[in-house]
Design a protein around this motif. Structure first.
Motif, short mmCIF file in Angstrom:
data_model
loop_
_atom_site.label_atom_id
_atom_site.label_comp_id
_atom_site.label_asym_id
_atom_site.label_seq_id
_atom_site.Cartn_x
_atom_site.Cartn_y
_atom_site.Cartn_z
N LYS A 96 31.66 27.83 -17.42
CA LYS A 96 31.56 28.77 -16.31
C LYS A 96 30.09 29.14 -16.04
O LYS A 96 29.81 30.17 -15.44
CB LYS A 96 32.34 30.04 -16.61
CG LYS A 96 33.86 29.90 -16.49
CD LYS A 96 34.30 29.86 -15.05
CE LYS A 96 35.81 30.00 -14.92
NZ LYS A 96 36.24 29.92 -13.50
N SER A 97 29.19 28.30 -16.51
CA SER A 97 27.75 28.50 -16.30
C SER A 97 27.26 29.81 -16.89
O SER A 97 26.40 30.48 -16.31
CB SER A 97 27.41 28.44 -14.80
OG SER A 97 27.80 27.21 -14.24
N ALA A 98 27.78 30.18 -18.05
CA ALA A 98 27.37 31.42 -18.72
C ALA A 98 26.12 31.16 -19.57
O ALA A 98 26.16 31.18 -20.80
CB ALA A 98 28.50 31.98 -19.57
N PHE A 99 25.00 30.88 -18.88
CA PHE A 99 23.70 30.66 -19.51
C PHE A 99 22.73 31.71 -18.97
O PHE A 99 22.85 32.15 -17.83
CB PHE A 99 23.16 29.27 -19.20
CG PHE A 99 23.88 28.15 -19.90
CD1 PHE A 99 23.38 27.60 -21.07
CD2 PHE A 99 25.07 27.64 -19.39
CE1 PHE A 99 24.03 26.57 -21.71
CE2 PHE A 99 25.74 26.60 -20.03
CZ PHE A 99 25.21 26.06 -21.19
N ALA A 100 21.74 32.08 -19.80
CA ALA A 100 20.75 33.07 -19.35
C ALA A 100 19.50 32.98 -20.21
O ALA A 100 19.54 32.49 -21.35
CB ALA A 100 21.32 34.48 -19.43
N LEU A 101 18.39 33.45 -19.65
CA LEU A 101 17.19 33.70 -20.44
C LEU A 101 17.19 35.16 -20.85
O LEU A 101 17.50 36.04 -20.03
CB LEU A 101 15.93 33.39 -19.63
CG LEU A 101 15.59 31.92 -19.37
CD1 LEU A 101 14.31 31.83 -18.56
CD2 LEU A 101 15.46 31.14 -20.67
N VAL A 102 16.83 35.44 -22.09
CA VAL A 102 16.82 36.81 -22.58
C VAL A 102 15.54 37.50 -22.12
O VAL A 102 14.44 37.09 -22.50
CB VAL A 102 16.91 36.84 -24.12
CG1 VAL A 102 16.89 38.29 -24.62
CG2 VAL A 102 18.18 36.14 -24.60
N PRO A 103 15.64 38.58 -21.31
CA PRO A 103 14.44 39.28 -20.86
C PRO A 103 13.89 40.20 -21.95
O PRO A 103 14.62 40.56 -22.89
CB PRO A 103 14.94 40.09 -19.66
CG PRO A 103 16.39 40.34 -19.96
CD PRO A 103 16.87 39.13 -20.71
N PRO A 104 12.63 40.61 -21.86
CA PRO A 104 12.03 41.46 -22.90
C PRO A 104 12.79 42.76 -23.15
O PRO A 104 12.86 43.24 -24.28
CB PRO A 104 10.62 41.73 -22.36
CG PRO A 104 10.34 40.60 -21.44
CD PRO A 104 11.64 40.23 -20.82
N GLU A 105 13.36 43.35 -22.07
CA GLU A 105 14.03 44.65 -22.24
C GLU A 105 15.32 44.57 -23.05
O GLU A 105 15.89 45.61 -23.39
CB GLU A 105 14.32 45.27 -20.86
CG GLU A 105 15.21 44.44 -19.96
CD GLU A 105 14.42 43.52 -19.05
OE1 GLU A 105 14.97 43.13 -18.00
OE2 GLU A 105 13.26 43.19 -19.39
N MET A 106 15.78 43.36 -23.38
CA MET A 106 16.99 43.22 -24.18
C MET A 106 16.70 43.19 -25.67
O MET A 106 17.61 43.05 -26.49
CB MET A 106 17.74 41.94 -23.79
CG MET A 106 18.30 41.95 -22.38
SD MET A 106 19.59 43.19 -22.12
CE MET A 106 20.93 42.48 -23.07
N ALA A 107 15.44 43.36 -26.05
CA ALA A 107 15.09 43.38 -27.48
C ALA A 107 15.88 44.47 -28.19
O ALA A 107 15.99 45.59 -27.71
CB ALA A 107 13.59 43.62 -27.65
N GLY A 108 16.45 44.11 -29.34
CA GLY A 108 17.23 45.07 -30.12
C GLY A 108 18.72 45.03 -29.82
O GLY A 108 19.50 45.66 -30.53
N VAL A 109 19.12 44.28 -28.81
CA VAL A 109 20.53 44.14 -28.49
C VAL A 109 21.12 43.02 -29.33
O VAL A 109 20.43 42.05 -29.67
CB VAL A 109 20.73 43.88 -26.98
CG1 VAL A 109 22.20 43.76 -26.62
CG2 VAL A 109 20.08 44.99 -26.17
N MET A 110 22.42 43.13 -29.66
CA MET A 110 23.07 42.17 -30.56
C MET A 110 24.08 41.30 -29.83
O MET A 110 24.56 41.65 -28.74
CB MET A 110 23.78 42.92 -31.69
CG MET A 110 22.88 43.82 -32.51
SD MET A 110 21.71 42.86 -33.51
CE MET A 110 20.48 44.13 -33.86
N VAL A 111 24.39 40.17 -30.45
CA VAL A 111 25.47 39.30 -30.00
C VAL A 111 26.24 38.81 -31.21
O VAL A 111 25.75 38.87 -32.34
CB VAL A 111 24.95 38.09 -29.19
CG1 VAL A 111 24.41 38.51 -27.84
CG2 VAL A 111 23.90 37.31 -29.98
N SER A 112 27.44 38.29 -30.96
CA SER A 112 28.20 37.67 -32.04
C SER A 112 27.76 36.22 -32.19
O SER A 112 26.90 35.73 -31.45
CB SER A 112 29.70 37.73 -31.71
OG SER A 112 30.01 36.82 -30.66
N ASN A 113 28.38 35.52 -33.12
CA ASN A 113 28.01 34.12 -33.32
C ASN A 113 28.54 33.21 -32.22
O ASN A 113 28.35 31.99 -32.28
CB ASN A 113 28.46 33.62 -34.69
CG ASN A 113 29.98 33.69 -34.86
OD1 ASN A 113 30.70 34.08 -33.94
ND2 ASN A 113 30.45 33.32 -36.04
#
Length: 452
Positions: A96-113
């Motif tokens: 579903k084209s769920a790709f992204a670049l992580v922007p600087p303001e997302m520092a400290g945010v978590m994701v699962s494996n």
């Protein structure tokens, strides 16, 4: 002569054979593993009282976002910090084209494996080029063929190795930069138009309400006199603003003093042996705020007499009678006779203006405004999560009765600004579509398309 590729069943990772790849470009095709290296992160162990923010990745290349917050003791399973600048995707929805670049303001945010991350080799590839390539429709089709699982909705995962095995067109860096710049310029212009249109809408509504004399009183403090009402006199527990009122330049009258109010009819149940005449009808989805969506008008069969009683006339006000959203209940549009012999379902209330003291375009503006729509939110009742107002409560909706000439002037000023905002929004949609089309042509079309 056709060439047939034969592979042992045990080496197939999906029903598409190994090697399903993009073949639509004359640019050099490079394996993703040459551009991207997976980032191996140590799992984060949050303290029990730590607030942990979790990210998600939107479909169709629409970026990464914070989707929820939990305390550390509510975190189940391992979590990993996102890396600013990394390419990230959702294993379950790579198709579903769920790709992204992580922007600087997302520092400290978590994701699962379920969200692997990759560092792009910027010596050969611009991350801002690779990201929209991965978010393109062409890439999504290949990802779908390479994803594995039992169901497309919940188990169709794109494994890291399968992702790294995919190939993509790779123009020279100078071409990548130019293609990205052209795409970003289109998108930036679209964003500017959307921001301007939102401001234009807001200013138009403020001007309209201000011209009516809308002034909301300050809330009553707890140290002041408190009004007590009997329970039987309350229309609902959460009625809006019992302690404030709107001061208008002209007095209000109930809508049924100026219009004939009627609820539509119920659509016959599927399989019912309905007799009579077949007519197109309007339903809840048709009536939007200040406009009608006629892209999916359906038909129903009703008795002849009922059809005649419900046929709409140009200038009729249409109100949303039922909705799962309290904010949308009572939204209003005007019928302009677009479809011959059209009737309305019981999810729509019709208001046929019977007095020349009320101008339809002004009435529509009033009932879609903040003070005008507050009545419906206050009077709506709910059953099973759906809010309703019914014809009776719609009939008693207050509407200010300014001189007709003033109503015309105010309505024209408002709706002309709204139309201009809609033009900007349509232009923004076109620019976004052009950005995608031109990017795909430059990347997946002939090499000459990107070099022109």
């Amino acid at each position: 002569m056709s060439i047939v590729q034969v592979a042992p069943f045990k080496v197939l990772t999906s029903w598409s054979p190994p090697g399903s790849q993009i073949h639509a470009s004359d640019w050099p095709m490079v394996q993703m593993s040459e551009l991207a290296a997976e980032i191996k992160m140590a799992a984060h162990a949050p303290a029990s009282d730590e607030i942990v923010r979790f990210a998600g990745v939107r479909w169709y290349g629409n970026g990464i976002f914070v989707r929820e917050e939990r305390t550390g003791d509510q975190v189940i399973g391992k979590c990993y910090p996102v890396v600013p600048g990394a390419l990230i995707y959702n294993r379950l929805f790579g198709w579903k084209s769920a790709f992204a670049l992580v922007p600087p303001e997302m520092a400290g945010v978590m994701v699962s494996n379920e969200f692997p991350q990759f560092r792009i080799n910027d010596e050969v590839a611009d991350p801002e080029f690779v990201n929209p390539v991965c978010g393109s429709e062409t890439f999504a089709k290949v990802v779908l063929s390479r994803s594995t699982g039992t169901t497309a909705v919940s188990r169709n995962r794109l494994r890291v190795q399968d992702f790294l095995d995919l190939v993509v067109p790779l123009p020279p860096l100078v071409v990548q930069h130019r293609v990205v710049a052209d795409r970003n310029a289109r998108i930036a212009e679209a964003e500017r138009l959307l921001v301007d249109s939102a401001k234009r809408r807001e200013s138009a509504w403020i001007a309209f309400e201000g011209a009516l004399g809308v002034v909301t009183a300050e809330p009553v403090g707890v140290t002041q006199t408190v009004s007590i009402a009997r329970f039987a006199g309350l229309s609902r527990w959460d009625a809006e603003a019992l302690d404030s009122e709107t001061a208008l330049l002209y007095p209000t009258e109930p809508l049924d003093a100026l219009a004939d109010i009627r609820l539509g009819c119920q659509v016959p149940k599927k399989g019912a042996n309905a007799s009579g005449v077949t007519r197109p009808y309007l339903r809840a989805a048709t009536v939007q705020r200040g406009r009608l969506d006629l892209s999916d008008v359906r038909n129903m069969t009703v008795p002849q007499a009922q059809a005649e009683a419900l046929v709409l006339q140009a200038g009729d006000l249409l109100f949303l009678e039922g909705s799962g959203s309290l904010q949308e209940i009572g939204r209003c549009a005007i019928w302009e006779g677009q479809i011959e012999r059209c009737i309305h379902q019981n999810s729509v209330v019709r208001g046929r203006i019977t007095s020349d003291r009320l101008v339809p375009a002004f009435a529509m503006a009033w009932f879609n405004s903040t003070p005008g729509s507050a009545y419906f939110r206050a009077q709506a009742t709910t059953t099973s999560g759906l809010f309703h107002i019914g014809a009776g409560k719609t009939a008693k909706a207050p509407v200010p009765v300014h001189p007709a000439a003033v109503q015309v002037e105010l309505a024209e000023a408002l709706w002309s600004e709204i139309a201009a905002a809609e033009t900007d929004e349509a232009r923004a949609t076109t620019l976004r579509a052009q950005a995608a089309t031109e990017f795909d042509a430059a990347v997946f079309g002939k090499a000459q398309a990107g070099a022109a």
